[in-house]
Design an enzyme around this catalytic site. Sequence first.
Site, PDB file in Angstrom:
ATOM      1  N   CYS A  43       2.346  -6.913  14.550  1.00 26.10           N
ATOM      2  CA  CYS A  43       1.901  -7.413  15.414  1.00 26.10           C
ATOM      3  C   CYS A  43       1.369  -8.909  15.780  1.00 26.10           C
ATOM      4  CB  CYS A  43       1.078  -6.958  16.923  1.00 26.10           C
ATOM      5  SG  CYS A  43       1.107  -4.893  17.086  1.00 26.10           S
ATOM      6  N   ASP A 100      -9.022  -9.160  10.481  1.00 22.57           N
ATOM      7  CA  ASP A 100      -8.499  -8.487  10.695  1.00 22.57           C
ATOM      8  C   ASP A 100      -9.690  -7.141   9.772  1.00 22.57           C
ATOM      9  OD1 ASP A 100      -6.685  -6.373   8.552  1.00 22.57           O
ATOM     10  OD2 ASP A 100      -7.454  -6.224   7.153  1.00 22.57           O
ATOM     11  N   LYS A 137      -9.332  -2.317   2.867  1.00 24.96           N
ATOM     12  CA  LYS A 137      -9.525  -1.499   3.054  1.00 24.96           C
ATOM     13  C   LYS A 137      -9.554   0.169   2.501  1.00 24.96           C
ATOM     14  CE  LYS A 137      -5.772  -3.131   5.550  1.00 24.96           C
ATOM     15  NZ  LYS A 137      -6.470  -3.954   6.680  1.00 24.96           N
ATOM     16  N   SER A 177       0.262  -3.135  12.788  1.00 22.63           N
ATOM     17  CA  SER A 177       1.143  -3.390  11.488  1.00 22.63           C
ATOM     18  C   SER A 177       2.222  -4.297  13.141  1.00 22.63           C
ATOM     19  CB  SER A 177       0.947  -3.314  10.354  1.00 22.63           C
ATOM     20  OG  SER A 177       2.823  -2.239  10.955  1.00 22.63           O
ATOM     21  N   HIS A 192     -10.462  -1.948  12.278  1.00 25.52           N
ATOM     22  CA  HIS A 192      -9.320  -2.500  11.920  1.00 25.52           C
ATOM     23  C   HIS A 192      -9.109  -4.340  13.045  1.00 25.52           C
ATOM     24  CE1 HIS A 192      -5.018  -2.578  10.418  1.00 25.52           C
ATOM     25  NE2 HIS A 192      -5.469  -3.534   9.910  1.00 25.52           N
ATOM     26  N   ARG A 196       2.099 -12.001   0.023  1.00 24.98           N
ATOM     27  CA  ARG A 196       1.207 -12.494   1.118  1.00 24.98           C
ATOM     28  C   ARG A 196       0.174 -13.974   0.299  1.00 24.98           C
ATOM     29  NH1 ARG A 196      -1.349  -8.302   4.265  1.00 24.98           N
ATOM     30  NH2 ARG A 196       0.637  -6.585   4.096  1.00 24.98           N
ATOM     31  N   TYR A 206      -1.717  -3.764  -6.430  1.00 21.78           N
ATOM     32  CA  TYR A 206      -1.360  -4.639  -4.996  1.00 21.78           C
ATOM     33  C   TYR A 206      -2.480  -3.960  -3.738  1.00 21.78           C
ATOM     34  CZ  TYR A 206       2.428  -7.618  -2.068  1.00 21.78           C
ATOM     35  OH  TYR A 206       2.719  -7.951  -1.817  1.00 21.78           O
ATOM     36  N   ARG A 211       0.300  -1.631  -0.192  1.00 23.65           N
ATOM     37  CA  ARG A 211       0.058   0.078   0.029  1.00 23.65           C
ATOM     38  C   ARG A 211       0.604   1.213  -0.163  1.00 23.65           C
ATOM     39  NH1 ARG A 211      -1.844   1.577   3.762  1.00 23.65           N
ATOM     40  NH2 ARG A 211      -0.982   0.203   5.874  1.00 23.65           N
TER      41      ARG A 211
HETATM   42  O1  TSX Z   1       2.189 -12.792  16.252  1.00 22.10           O
HETATM   43  C1  TSX Z   1       3.120 -12.696  17.035  1.00 22.10           C
HETATM   44  N1  TSX Z   1       2.145 -13.151  18.513  1.00 22.10           N
HETATM   45  C2  TSX Z   1       0.664 -13.314  18.818  1.00 22.10           C
HETATM   46  C3  TSX Z   1       0.681 -15.047  18.523  1.00 22.10           C
HETATM   47  C4  TSX Z   1      -0.630 -15.026  18.599  1.00 22.10           C
HETATM   48  N2  TSX Z   1       3.954 -12.814  17.340  1.00 22.10           N
HETATM   49  C5  TSX Z   1       5.415 -12.310  15.882  1.00 22.10           C
HETATM   50  C6  TSX Z   1       5.163 -11.263  15.501  1.00 22.10           C
HETATM   51  C7  TSX Z   1       5.288 -10.799  14.293  1.00 22.10           C
HETATM   52  C8  TSX Z   1       4.329 -10.216  13.004  1.00 22.10           C
HETATM   53  C9  TSX Z   1       5.390 -12.519  18.096  1.00 22.10           C
HETATM   54  N3  TSX Z   1       6.162 -12.345  18.956  1.00 22.10           N
HETATM   55  C10 TSX Z   1       4.541 -12.572  19.719  1.00 22.10           C
HETATM   56  C11 TSX Z   1       2.976 -13.503  19.262  1.00 22.10           C
HETATM   57  O2  TSX Z   1       2.102 -13.112  20.903  1.00 22.10           O
HETATM   58  N4  TSX Z   1       5.331 -12.213  20.099  1.00 22.10           N
HETATM   59  C12 TSX Z   1       6.769 -12.280  19.651  1.00 22.10           C
HETATM   60  C13 TSX Z   1       7.620 -12.576  20.087  1.00 22.10           C
HETATM   61  C14 TSX Z   1       8.794 -13.665  20.916  1.00 22.10           C
HETATM   62  C15 TSX Z   1       9.476 -13.848  19.488  1.00 22.10           C
HETATM   63  C16 TSX Z   1       9.936 -15.437  19.584  1.00 22.10           C
HETATM   64  C17 TSX Z   1       9.702 -15.869  21.164  1.00 22.10           C
HETATM   65  C18 TSX Z   1       9.200 -15.265  22.346  1.00 22.10           C
HETATM   66  C19 TSX Z   1       8.658 -14.299  21.737  1.00 22.10           C
HETATM   67  N5  TSX Z   1      10.279 -17.151  21.269  1.00 22.10           N
HETATM   68  C20 TSX Z   1      11.157 -18.013  21.071  1.00 22.10           C
HETATM   69  O3  TSX Z   1      11.536 -17.379  19.842  1.00 22.10           O
HETATM   70  C21 TSX Z   1      12.244 -19.094  21.831  1.00 22.10           C
HETATM   71 MN    MN Z   2      -5.043  -4.829   8.364  1.00 27.17          MN
END
Ligand code: TSX
Ligand code: MN
Length: 627
Positions: A289, A312, A245, A287, A265, A404, A236, A97
Site C-alpha cells: 500500500c 513501519d 517483526k 503490504s 504495525h 530491500r 532474510y 519472510r
Molecule cells: O505508495 C503509493 N501511494 C501512497 C503514497 C504516499 N502507491 C504505490 C503502491 C505500491 C507500493 C500508490 N499507487 C498510490 C499511493 O497513494 N496510489 C497508487 C495508484 C496509482 C498509481 C498511478 C497513478 C495513480 C494512482 N497515476 C499515474 O500513474 C499517472
Molecule cells: Mn511492515
Amino acid sequence: MTLTPTRSSSAPAKALAAPHPREDNSPPASADARVVAWVESIAALTKPDSVVWCDGSAGEYDRLTRAMVDSGTLIRLNPEHRPYSFLARSDPSDVARVEARTFICSEHEDDAGPTNNWRDPAEMRPVLAKLFDGSMRGRTMYVIPFSMGPLGSPLAKLGVQVTDSPYVVASMGIMTRMGTAALELITADTEWVPAVHSVGAPLVDGAVDVPWPCNETKYISHFPETREIWSFGSAYGGNALLAKKSFALRIASVIARDEGWLAEHMLILKVTNPRGRVFHVAAAFPSACGKTNLAMLTPSIPGWTVETIGDDIAWLKPDADGRLRAINPEAGFFGVAPGTGPSTNATAVDTLWGNAIFTNVALRDDGDVWWEGLTDKIPEHLVDWQGNDWTASSGSLAAHPNSRFTVAAAQCPSISSDWDDPHGVVIDAIIFGGRRASNVPLVVEARDWEHGVYIGATVSSERTAAAEGTVGELRRDPFAMMPFCGYNMADYWSHWLEMGAKLRATGTAPRIFQVNWFRKSNDGSFLWPGFAENSRVLAWILDRVDGRAAGADTPLGWKPVADGIDTEGLGVTASQWEQLFAVDPEAWLAELESTEEFFAGFGDRLPEALTAQLADIRRRLKLAREN
Ligand code: TSX
Ligand code: MN
C-alpha cells in the site's frame, strides 16, 4: 567472568580464523550476569568457534563489512556513486519472510488463535534443541545487545540477539540502537528479550562457506509466555533481524497487552498545518500500500509540512495525562526497493545516498545499484539479483520484487527532530488503510473508538493477481497485524477496545479514520492520483481533529462535505469524486456477510462490541437502501 570458547573437535582449522574475533571471548565487564549466563548456555548448545560481543561502534561495522567483502557476502558499491554502501545477494531460496514457518508457541492453542500457526512449546523446544545443537560450528557467534526505542526511554525495551550471521549484525546495527550503551542498560532487574538466530549452516567436515548460508529447514518461533525468540535457517529480513517483526510486534504485542499499551504495525508522521499547529498521525496499512511512501510524503498543498517519525512500527502508550504517546522503536528503514523512485518517493531516494546495505537489487556496470522504478530509463546492461547478466530483453526482473534497502532513519531528509524524543509524540489521529478497488471510500472518519476498532478489524486488500487466489477476493489483514500479532487476534481487538475506554476515561483518545488510495472506476483506472496528493486527505483528517472541517453522515462514517477537500488542479472530475465516495448498499451488505463469517472464526473470543458495530452498519445500509 570468562566465557569458555566451546569448540567442536571436528571443526576445520580454517574456520577457527573467523572474521576478526576479539582475541578473548570474555564478555564486557558491564554485561549483566543473566545475559552472560544465557550467552554461555546458547554457545554451549550451538558450539560456535568463537563468541564476539558487539559494541555497536563504527570500527566494528567497518571490520565486519570488510570481512564480508573479502568473503564474498557483500559487494562494495562504487564509492563515487554510493559511498560506504554494499550489495548482498541472498540465496534464491531465502528471499522473504516465511509465514508458513512462523510459529506462536503459547501454552494454550486458543491463546495463539485461528490466525496464527500454533505449536505446543513442549513439542517445539526439543525440535529447536536438536536443530540448534552444533548449528554454529565453524562460525563466530555474535552477541548483539539492542534497545528498541531511544536508549533509556520509558517506552523503550531491551533485547539481546545472538546470531552466526555477520550480515545480520551489520543490519541490526542500522535498524536498532545496538551495542555497549544498550548492554549497559541491562541490570539485574531489567526486562530484556532473548533472541537466538542461526542460519543453520555449520562449517563442518571441511565444508566451505557460501556467500549467503541458510538452511532449507526454517523455524521462526516465538514463546509469548517466556518472551523468547528462536529463529533457524534464514538470514532474510524479518526472519533474521529479530528486533523487528519478532520482537517489536509479535512479542511486544503480548507485553503491551499485559502492560496496557499498544505495539502496532504503523508508520508515524508529524504534520504541521498552515497555522503552525502540529499534529502526529499513526497509520496502519497492509503490504503493497506504499506505507514508506506515505511516511516520507512531500505535500502537494501549500502551507502544510510532513515529517517522518517512523515507517513501519509504532509503540503507543498512555501518558500520565491520559494522552496516547508514540515512539518508533526502530532506528532504520528496511524498505522494499522496487517502485521507489523520484516520482513515488524522492525522499527515500535521497535518504539512500550512502551508508546503505542493499539486498537482492541489481548491480550497474558503474558499480551503483538499480531496481525497477528507480529511473524511467532502464540501464542497457545490469547484473541481476542472482548475479546473472541482464538486459531489458532478458524478460525477467533485474531486482527481486522483495529486494530491500537498509538505511539509518537519521539519514532521512524528512526525519522529524522529535523522532528520537524519549517521551514520544502525542498521537492525534489513527488511520487504517487497505488496497481496495471497490467499496471503501477515499476517506471517512469513524463515529467513535468502537467504530474505529471495527474499521481496524476489517482492514483488507483485494487480490490483484490470479496467482494469489480469485481476483477481487478479500485478503483480510486486521490492523495490518495478521502475520504479526503474538496472541489471539480477537483478544487483541478486546485490548484495543479496553485501551479506548481507558483513554476516554482519563484524557482524549485519538480520532480514527479509514482511507483507500486505490479505488478504481468501472473501466479499471485509479480514481485518485495518490502519492503527494494524499496530503489533501491528511489535511482534511487534521482539519477534522482541529474542529474546522464539517463531515457528512454516511453508513460507513463521516465523509468530507462537498468542497471539504481542496481538489484544485487535481484533474479529478465531479463524476470521479462521486465514485470515490459512493456507497453501494448491496455490495456493502454482501461484504458484511463475509465480515460476519470472518468474525465467526474467532468464536466466543470475539468482542461483543464488534458484533454490535457490524449490526449497526448493516442497519444503516438497509436504511440507505430504502431511501
Ligand atoms: O505508495 C503509493 N501511494 C501512497 C503514497 C504516499 N502507491 C504505490 C503502491 C505500491 C507500493 C500508490 N499507487 C498510490 C499511493 O497513494 N496510489 C497508487 C495508484 C496509482 C498509481 C498511478 C497513478 C495513480 C494512482 N497515476 C499515474 O500513474 C499517472
Ligand atoms: Mn511492515
